[in-house]
Design an enzyme around this catalytic site. Structure first.
Site, mmCIF file in Angstrom:
data_model
loop_
_atom_site.group_PDB
_atom_site.id
_atom_site.type_symbol
_atom_site.label_atom_id
_atom_site.label_comp_id
_atom_site.label_asym_id
_atom_site.label_seq_id
_atom_site.Cartn_x
_atom_site.Cartn_y
_atom_site.Cartn_z
ATOM 1 N N GLY A 1 0.574 -1.189 0.120
ATOM 2 C CA GLY A 1 0.259 -0.023 0.123
ATOM 3 C C GLY A 1 0.807 0.779 0.162
ATOM 4 O O GLY A 1 0.366 2.665 -0.157
ATOM 5 N N GLU B 1 3.723 -6.579 1.668
ATOM 6 C CA GLU B 1 3.519 -7.068 0.062
ATOM 7 C C GLU B 1 3.127 -5.527 -0.816
ATOM 8 O O GLU B 1 2.575 -5.637 -0.741
ATOM 9 C CB GLU B 1 1.748 -7.253 0.744
ATOM 10 C CG GLU B 1 1.975 -9.207 1.054
ATOM 11 C CD GLU B 1 0.624 -8.911 1.260
ATOM 12 O OE1 GLU B 1 -0.745 -8.329 0.917
ATOM 13 O OE2 GLU B 1 0.312 -9.927 1.634
ATOM 14 N N PRO B 2 4.766 -5.297 -0.260
ATOM 15 C CA PRO B 2 4.081 -3.575 -1.393
ATOM 16 C C PRO B 2 3.835 -4.372 -3.201
ATOM 17 O O PRO B 2 5.059 -5.810 -3.738
ATOM 18 C CB PRO B 2 5.700 -3.295 -1.658
ATOM 19 C CG PRO B 2 6.529 -4.373 -0.866
ATOM 20 C CD PRO B 2 5.681 -5.161 -0.225
ATOM 21 N N ARG C 1 3.016 -1.374 -5.931
ATOM 22 C CA ARG C 1 2.470 -0.453 -6.368
ATOM 23 C C ARG C 1 4.478 0.373 -6.522
ATOM 24 O O ARG C 1 4.971 1.217 -7.372
ATOM 25 C CB ARG C 1 2.054 0.737 -6.123
ATOM 26 C CG ARG C 1 1.324 1.996 -6.696
ATOM 27 C CD ARG C 1 0.543 2.674 -6.491
ATOM 28 N NE ARG C 1 -0.671 2.359 -6.241
ATOM 29 C CZ ARG C 1 -1.584 2.035 -6.724
ATOM 30 N NH1 ARG C 1 -1.666 2.823 -7.824
ATOM 31 N NH2 ARG C 1 -2.630 1.478 -6.483
ATOM 32 N N ARG D 1 -5.604 3.543 -15.755
ATOM 33 C CA ARG D 1 -6.028 4.447 -14.640
ATOM 34 C C ARG D 1 -6.524 5.531 -14.163
ATOM 35 O O ARG D 1 -7.585 5.931 -13.367
ATOM 36 C CB ARG D 1 -4.538 4.343 -13.310
ATOM 37 C CG ARG D 1 -4.003 2.921 -12.926
ATOM 38 C CD ARG D 1 -2.621 2.604 -13.101
ATOM 39 N NE ARG D 1 -3.149 3.214 -11.279
ATOM 40 C CZ ARG D 1 -2.607 4.739 -11.259
ATOM 41 N NH1 ARG D 1 -2.774 5.638 -11.936
ATOM 42 N NH2 ARG D 1 -3.231 4.861 -9.659
ATOM 43 N N CYS E 1 -13.654 5.041 -28.441
ATOM 44 C CA CYS E 1 -15.474 5.788 -28.728
ATOM 45 C C CYS E 1 -15.517 5.745 -27.517
ATOM 46 O O CYS E 1 -16.949 5.498 -26.894
ATOM 47 C CB CYS E 1 -16.349 4.831 -29.787
ATOM 48 S SG CYS E 1 -14.872 4.633 -30.995
ATOM 49 N N GLU E 2 -15.499 6.658 -26.726
ATOM 50 C CA GLU E 2 -15.510 7.301 -25.320
ATOM 51 C C GLU E 2 -15.590 8.458 -24.688
ATOM 52 O O GLU E 2 -14.041 8.953 -24.316
ATOM 53 C CB GLU E 2 -15.224 5.452 -24.366
ATOM 54 C CG GLU E 2 -16.784 4.802 -24.386
ATOM 55 C CD GLU E 2 -16.148 4.212 -22.792
ATOM 56 O OE1 GLU E 2 -16.385 4.636 -21.782
ATOM 57 O OE2 GLU E 2 -16.467 2.569 -22.602
HETATM 58 C C1 LIG Z 1 -3.215 -4.664 -3.655
HETATM 59 C C2 LIG Z 1 -2.858 -5.600 -2.537
HETATM 60 C C3 LIG Z 1 -1.131 -5.565 -2.496
HETATM 61 C C4 LIG Z 1 -0.582 -4.003 -2.997
HETATM 62 O O1 LIG Z 1 -0.484 -2.996 -2.755
HETATM 63 P P1 LIG Z 1 0.549 -2.092 -3.573
HETATM 64 O O2 LIG Z 1 -0.883 -0.710 -3.095
HETATM 65 O O3 LIG Z 1 0.237 -2.138 -5.169
HETATM 66 O O4 LIG Z 1 1.146 -2.170 -3.051
HETATM 67 C C5 LIG Z 1 -1.027 -6.107 -1.326
HETATM 68 N N1 LIG Z 1 -1.561 -6.674 -0.184
HETATM 69 C C6 LIG Z 1 -2.849 -6.908 -1.073
HETATM 70 C C7 LIG Z 1 -4.056 -7.882 0.006
HETATM 71 C C8 LIG Z 1 -3.399 -6.397 -1.814
HETATM 72 O O5 LIG Z 1 -4.878 -6.735 -2.350
#
Ligand SMILES: *Cc1c(COP(=O)(O)O)cnc(C)c1O
Length: 438
Positions: free
Chosen positions: A256, A292-293, A295, A331, A363-364
């Site tokens: 996140g 769990e990165p 992005r 996005r 076409c949007e």
């Molecule tokens: C999407 C997600 C992430 C990654 O989030 P980022 O913003 O990309 O770092 C990690 N864990 C879980 C469970 C997710 O759904």
């Protein structure tokens, strides 16, 4: 205006830059390859990733957690090409997967099961079985019914499924509503207030081995405070669960951390500070830390390269019509997201920027990337690059308007390779089949 290093008035060194896409000799380069050279060979539009940026971002997280045992599990839903997964796995990354398909991709990239964490609110029986057969570090359990199914399947296979329970800490991540996941009204996890009850249930179920706690409050967080609130609650829960007799040896703190999409005015926290915050909030518990990165690892490691097809003079505004569209990068349409868009030829110093509406051919009206964006004067045939397009770009692309999925290219020093080909029209059409009555 900040088109690039020259316009920012600073002499950004490669080490200080966010990525390895910088102007050199008047043109945009990806590491040691001119972007225009790749465009000439591959054709536009295409995604372009930098190996050096991917590995650098992974290492930033890895080093930020150096104070204790940890595993950085890349959230591969951000960008899941096999070449990207192999690049990160070679650095020691684990993977966070959210579907059977992603699990299969991680395995195909050579990631061992004991480095794969399985998240997601709707794991099917088939997905659970496949992960138990292929090996899994842990399931992040999102509901009681899911926990029962995992217990049932693991028992029937005569094995034990390692689990962490995803708790929902009811924290406002202060991010876009579509990617906030840690409030009680969101579909994710188990309310933290009920966690002790659910852990007690887990302890009684056969085929489960409780290993820890999981939390993930959202994506593109630009402030550490929501993380601090959530992790503090996780620390309290750890102590409470230990007092209840559970062995909590692992904390999965989710992903996140946000990235600067508009470089001129955004500066989200760095992985180093994030690592310090984790140490401060949960470091004393002696748990192995997982994060769990997604992005932050892939986002600034990729750009989308597109070409201006037409410059169209509208009423009171000029449109730059690109060959890339919302189906290639959704996005802006989906999250009102901003992407910096830069010309591939570096603008001359002192050039007067002009406002453009930058759009694709779909076409949007939603197929609009930017309105009244100040750009140096551009015209048909010019190349532009969308920055920060490496995460949630290619993976969210579709073939809407029967536009082929665009190629992905990976740069490594002075080499580059197409890591996903552009399908031909025939490839696309031949995926359909005609019923007997036609
Ligand atoms: C999407 C997600 C992430 C990654 O989030 P980022 O913003 O990309 O770092 C990690 N864990 C879980 C469970 C997710 O759904």
């Amino acid at each position: 205006m900040c088109f690039g290093t020259r316009y920012c008035g600073s002499n950004l060194t490669l080490e200080a830059a966010l990525d390895h896409f910088i102007y050199r000799d008047g043109a945009l380069w990806a590491e040691d390859v001119p972007v225009a050279e790749i465009a000439a060979q591959v054709g536009t539009p295409f995604y372009l990733y930098s190996t050096a940026t991917l590995t650098r971002h992974f290492k930033l997280f890895d080093e930020a957690l150096d104070w204790g045992p940890h595993l950085v599990c890349y959230a591969m839903k951000a960008a899941s090409n096999q070449a990207i997964l192999r690049t990160l796995a070679a650095e020691g990354a684990g993977m966070d997967v959210v579907s059977g398909g992603e699990y299969a991709r991680a395995k195909a990239a050579g990631v061992p099961g004991d480095r794969i964490v399985f998240s997601g609110v709707g794991k099917t029986r088939d997905e659970i079985r496949a992960a138990l057969e292929g090996g899994i570090r842990q399931f992040n359990v999102e509901s009681e019914p899911e926990m029962q199914v995992i217990s049932e399947i693991a028992s029937s296979m005569g094995t034990q499924a390692p689990i962490a329970i995803r708790v929902n800490p009811d924290v406002d991540a202060k991010t876009h509503a579509k990617i906030a996941t840690g409030k009680s009204e969101n579909k994710f996890g188990i309310p933290i207030a009920r966690a002790r009850e659910v852990y007690a249930m887990a302890a009684k179920l056969p085929g489960l081995k409780v290993v820890g706690i999981d939390v993930h409050i959202g994506s593109q967080l630009t402030d550490l405070e929501p993380f601090e609130l959530a992790y503090t609650k996780v620390a309290e829960l750890t102590e409470a669960l230990r007092a209840d007799g559970h062995e909590i040896s692992r904390l999965d703190l989710g992903g996140g951390l946000g990235i600067p999409y508009a470089r001129s005015n955004e500066a989200p926290p760095l992985p180093t500070d994030y690592g310090k915050l984790i140490q401060k909030t949960v470091g004393h518990l002696g748990c192995e830390i997982e994060i769990e990165p997604g992005r932050l690892i892939a986002g600034n490691a990729g750009i989308l390269v597109s070409k201006v097809i037409y410059l169209k003079h509208g009423e009171g505004r000029d449109f730059l019509i690109l060959d890339g569209a919302m189906n290639d990068l959704i996005r802006p349409a989906m999250y009102e997201a901003h992407h910096d868009i830069v010309p591939v030829v570096e603008p001359e110093v002192g050039i007067e920027p002009k406002p453009y509406d930058i759009v694709g051919p779909v076409c949007e009206t939603g197929d609009t990337f930017a309105k009244e964006r100040l750009m140096p004067p551009l015209t048909a045939g010019d190349l532009v690059a969308f920055r920060s397009a490496g995460a949630y770009g290619a993976v969210m692309a579709s073939e809407y308007n029967t536009r082929p999925l665009i190629p992905e290219v990976l740069v490594h020093g002075d080499q580059f390779a197409v890591i996903r080909e552009r399908p031909s029209f025939a490839d696309m059409i031949n995926r359909d089949s005609i019923p007997a009555w036609l």
